[in-house]
Design a protein around this motif. Structure first.
Motif, short mmCIF file in Angstrom:
data_model
loop_
_atom_site.label_atom_id
_atom_site.label_comp_id
_atom_site.label_asym_id
_atom_site.label_seq_id
_atom_site.Cartn_x
_atom_site.Cartn_y
_atom_site.Cartn_z
N SER A 84 50.89 56.00 44.98
CA SER A 84 49.56 55.76 44.43
C SER A 84 48.59 55.35 45.53
N ARG A 85 47.31 55.64 45.29
CA ARG A 85 46.27 55.22 46.24
C ARG A 85 45.90 53.77 45.97
N VAL A 86 45.92 52.94 47.02
CA VAL A 86 45.57 51.53 46.88
C VAL A 86 44.81 51.07 48.12
N ASN A 87 43.74 50.34 47.87
CA ASN A 87 42.99 49.66 48.92
C ASN A 87 43.29 48.17 48.78
N SER A 140 42.06 45.69 50.02
CA SER A 140 40.87 44.84 50.01
C SER A 140 40.10 44.93 48.69
N GLU A 141 40.60 45.74 47.77
CA GLU A 141 39.91 45.95 46.50
C GLU A 141 40.75 45.36 45.36
N PRO A 142 40.31 44.23 44.78
CA PRO A 142 41.11 43.59 43.72
C PRO A 142 41.43 44.52 42.55
N ALA A 143 40.52 45.43 42.21
CA ALA A 143 40.79 46.34 41.09
C ALA A 143 41.99 47.24 41.38
N ASP A 144 42.25 47.52 42.65
CA ASP A 144 43.40 48.37 43.02
C ASP A 144 44.71 47.60 42.98
N THR A 145 44.70 46.34 43.41
CA THR A 145 45.95 45.58 43.55
C THR A 145 46.34 44.84 42.27
#
Length: 290
Positions: free
Chosen positions: A209-212, A214-219
């Motif tokens: 999966s794509r995850v940043n 630094s982005e709370p919505a991703d983690t």
């Protein structure tokens, strides 16, 4: 026009990146990804930035940057992220941590589980898949407890190009050079062009999966993780971004969960949330049990 003159004319027509442009772009990219570019990365950044400017048909950095900032779809930002991230890996890289995983970490994690509970491993960044597939091979070959436990392997990256390559599962000879010949024969199929295709069973054993980070919505969707491999990623972050990433991983982990960093990285210099555990093969960091 003579070739040398034609080349000079082409170079003169290329977009230029000024010091002010670089500073503006670096600040924007940092806010979006947490990745910090030092001035000594100018050649690397300028080259790829100019390539994206030309690919989009923009006539200048200013035109490109305005379009990038206000593009609603985010497609060009993702293309830029793919161009700017470095992916250097191979199978069984820093294998002493995989040895530690199967000799100590998995048994300790399993000892805290109730029957029927799942063990979850998260590999981030995934790059082109060598690390999560290495974890899968190690578990299949070297952890006897696998017959008793359901293990889920998740793997994430900010770069969608490398995620696509990981899902394809085709690798160069260099990527597989550290694999024992028996494993190469068992889990890979030689391709006519000299590359190696990993087995469909292994591809299906990893969820990409794509995850940043630094982005709370991703983690936020990552929870109940027992072991995290986050190797050679935080070196590209500054102190603030490292702390943000460390806190995101802490929140994702189960109490007592472990995190493995790259050999030049130290969680103790980033966050006080974790304790240090020293095993014969490797030093890892652990989320306290309470």
């Amino acid at each position: 026009m003579k070739p040398a003159l034609a080349s000079a004319a082409a170079d003169a027509a290329k977009p230029t990146i000024t010091d002010a442009d670089f500073a503006k772009f670096a600040e924007f990219f940092y806010r979006k990804t947490g990745i910090h570019f030092e001035p000594n990365k100018r050649y690397f950044v300028d080259k790829r930035l100019i390539e994206r400017i030309e690919a989009t048909g923009a006539e200048s950095f200013r035109e490109y940057f305005i379009s990038l900032r206000f593009e609603a779809s985010g497609r060009e930002l993702q293309q830029l992220v793919n161009a700017m991230t470095v992916n250097e890996t191979y199978f069984f890289r820093e294998s002493y941590q995989f040895d530690c995983l199967v000799r100590h970490l998995m048994d300790e994690v399993a000892s805290r589980k109730r029957p029927g509970e799942r063990i979850r491993i998260w590999s981030v960044p995934s790059s082109t898949g060598e690390e999560p597939y290495s974890i899968a091979i190690y578990l299949l070959e070297r952890w006897a407890g696998l017959r008793n436990w359901d293990v889920e392997i998740l793997s994430s990256d900010i770069d969608t190009d490398v995620l696509a390559a990981a899902r394809r599962g085709v690798y160069t000879q260099r990527s597989v050079a550290q694999l024992p010949p028996a494993y190469l024969e068992k889990y890979f199929t030689a391709q006519p062009d000299g590359q190696w295709r990993i087995s469909r069973e292994l591809v299906e054993s990893v969820e990409f999966s794509r995850v940043n980070l630094s982005e709370p919505a991703d983690t936020r969707r990552f929870r109940d993780i027992d072991v995290i491999f986050c190797r050679n990623l935080l070196i590209y972050f500054d102190d603030l971004s490292r702390r943000v990433a460390a806190e995101a991983m802490y929140d994702a982990m189960t109490p007592g969960g472990f995190i493995c960093l790259g050999h030049s990285e130290s969680m103790s210099r980033i966050s006080s949330l974790f304790t240090v555990r020293r095993f014969p093969e490797a030093m890892v960091h652990q989320k306290p049990l309470s």
